[in-house]
Design a protein around this motif. Structure first.
Motif, PDB file in Angstrom:
ATOM      1  N   ALA A  77      55.089  41.950  34.480  1.00  0.00           N
ATOM      2  CA  ALA A  77      55.062  40.515  34.220  1.00  0.00           C
ATOM      3  C   ALA A  77      56.075  40.140  33.145  1.00  0.00           C
ATOM      4  O   ALA A  77      56.739  39.096  33.239  1.00  0.00           O
ATOM      5  N   ASP A  78      56.216  40.974  32.112  1.00  0.00           N
ATOM      6  CA  ASP A  78      57.197  40.692  31.059  1.00  0.00           C
ATOM      7  C   ASP A  78      58.622  40.803  31.594  1.00  0.00           C
ATOM      8  O   ASP A  78      59.505  40.037  31.194  1.00  0.00           O
ATOM      9  N   SER A 112      64.068  43.064  26.967  1.00  0.00           N
ATOM     10  CA  SER A 112      63.235  42.937  25.760  1.00  0.00           C
ATOM     11  C   SER A 112      63.677  43.889  24.655  1.00  0.00           C
ATOM     12  O   SER A 112      62.848  44.463  23.936  1.00  0.00           O
ATOM     13  N   GLY A 147      54.116  40.951  39.726  1.00  0.00           N
ATOM     14  CA  GLY A 147      55.456  41.195  39.198  1.00  0.00           C
ATOM     15  C   GLY A 147      56.092  42.423  39.809  1.00  0.00           C
ATOM     16  O   GLY A 147      57.301  42.447  40.085  1.00  0.00           O
ATOM     17  N   LYS A 206      48.868  39.761  37.211  1.00  0.00           N
ATOM     18  CA  LYS A 206      50.241  39.301  36.952  1.00  0.00           C
ATOM     19  C   LYS A 206      51.228  40.457  37.053  1.00  0.00           C
ATOM     20  O   LYS A 206      52.318  40.316  37.618  1.00  0.00           O
ATOM     21  N   ASN A 207      50.862  41.615  36.494  1.00  0.00           N
ATOM     22  CA  ASN A 207      51.749  42.773  36.552  1.00  0.00           C
ATOM     23  C   ASN A 207      51.912  43.283  37.984  1.00  0.00           C
ATOM     24  O   ASN A 207      53.008  43.699  38.378  1.00  0.00           O
ATOM     25  N   VAL A 237      59.636  40.231  34.697  1.00  0.00           N
ATOM     26  CA  VAL A 237      59.917  39.079  35.569  1.00  0.00           C
ATOM     27  C   VAL A 237      60.197  37.826  34.748  1.00  0.00           C
ATOM     28  O   VAL A 237      61.037  37.006  35.121  1.00  0.00           O
ATOM     29  N   ASN A 238      59.526  37.687  33.606  1.00  0.00           N
ATOM     30  CA  ASN A 238      59.657  36.469  32.794  1.00  0.00           C
ATOM     31  C   ASN A 238      60.762  36.555  31.749  1.00  0.00           C
ATOM     32  O   ASN A 238      60.940  35.607  30.978  1.00  0.00           O
ATOM     33  N   ASN A 239      61.513  37.658  31.694  1.00  0.00           N
ATOM     34  CA  ASN A 239      62.588  37.812  30.719  1.00  0.00           C
ATOM     35  C   ASN A 239      63.899  38.150  31.421  1.00  0.00           C
ATOM     36  O   ASN A 239      63.913  38.581  32.583  1.00  0.00           O
TER      37      ASN A 239
END
Length: 310
Positions: free
Chosen positions: A197-198, A168, A149, A145-146, A200-202
């Motif tokens: 991944a964090d 974040s 991303g 995932k990373n 991309v999702n934030n």
């Protein structure tokens, strides 16, 4: 007499049956031995092919290529970073080349290892690739995932190396965009690694979006009874006189009545563009010092004022 003839016939049939069974057993044994020999030869052939693909020489050559690629990548990153610091006007452009160079370099190194050193047939590549893909897919989903991303960040470019971002709850300058994580340096000089991944999702806030300058907002809280036109003029003069202000961009001074710590105050916001994002907090500090110094010199903050509580 007839009974003896029947017994003799039965004996002959029994001998024929036993002879046929022995022949069948011998045939089965020979077939089994033949099959075993074929399997043994096939296994030996596969082991020989495996040894040819992964011989000591090939493994050593592959390790040398990968280690050399690692050091070349680190050297090029250091060289680009040093070159960027000597060219302030082109600093962001030079630093943005690093992620693309690293990806191209590692892709070329992996191609050399697979196609040039190991050089397996296409069937082996497909078989091994499918097996490794399944194993890696189940064992390292977060890592994949990373990595995906990282590719999305590089291709979509919501930010680039040198940008000031907030994600974040972390704010700082992007120093490196890797395949697994993105590194930023916070204002207190802490290095933070954020998983791609964090990111991309934030939601990501970008202060300068690739430009060398960015807008800086300085907040100053003053007593509620100050002369707003006078303090706005002082704040505008302080912004213009700062050596960190980018004068080609507009300057705005905004005053708002707010409640701060249960008191009515005037919230003064000075919106100025800084010439370089690295001077962001120096600009905020200088504007605050100039404004408060001038207000104290004129006695605006010294005179007594009864705070109005809510």
């Amino acid at each position: 007499m007839k009974r003896r003839i029947v017994v003799n016939v039965l004996l002959v049939l029994l001998l024929i049956f036993l002879a046929g069974t022995d022949v069948f057993a011998q045939d089965s044994l020979s077939v089994a031995q033949s099959d075993t020999s074929e399997v043994r030869l096939s296994v030996q052939s596969e082991i020989g092919s495996f040894r040819d693909f992964f011989s000591f020489t090939k493994i050593l050559s592959a390790l040398i290529v990968l280690i050399a690629t690692y050091f070349i990548s680190r050297f090029l990153s250091f060289l680009l970073s040093a070159l960027a610091e000597t060219r302030p006007s082109y600093r962001l452009i030079i630093k943005r080349l690093a992620p693309f160079i690293n990806i191209a370099l590692w892709s070329f190194a992996i191609f050399i290892v697979i196609a040039g050193i190991i050089a397996p047939p296409i069937e082996t590549i497909l078989t091994v690739g499918a097996s490794i893909g399944l194993a890696v897919g189940f064992a390292s989903q977060d890592i994949l995932k990373n990595i995906f991303g990282g590719f999305i960040i590089i291709l979509d470019r919501p930010f680039q190396v040198g940008d000031k971002i907030e994600v974040s709850g972390h704010y700082g300058e992007v120093t490196d965009i890797g395949l697994r994580s993105t590194r930023i340096v916070t204002p207190d000089d802490s290095l933070i690694s954020l998983p791609n991944a964090d990111i991309v999702n934030n939601a990501v806030s970008n202060s300068n979006s690739g430009a060398l300058d960015c807008q800086v907002v300085t907040s100053i809280y003053l007593p509620f009874d100050v002369s707003i036109p006078e303090v706005k003029a002082i704040a505008y003069k302080a912004a213009v006189s700062s050596k960190y202000t980018f004068l080609k961009k507009p300057i705005a001074v905004i005053a708002k009545n707010e409640v701060h710590e249960q008191n009515f105050v005037v919230h003064l916001k000075v919106k100025v563009y800084v010439i370089d994002i690295r001077y962001e907090f120096l600009l905020m500090s200088e504007i605050t010092e100039l404004v408060l110094g001038e207000l104290n010199r004129k006695g605006i903050l010294i005179r007594e004022a009864k705070p109005q509580k809510v």
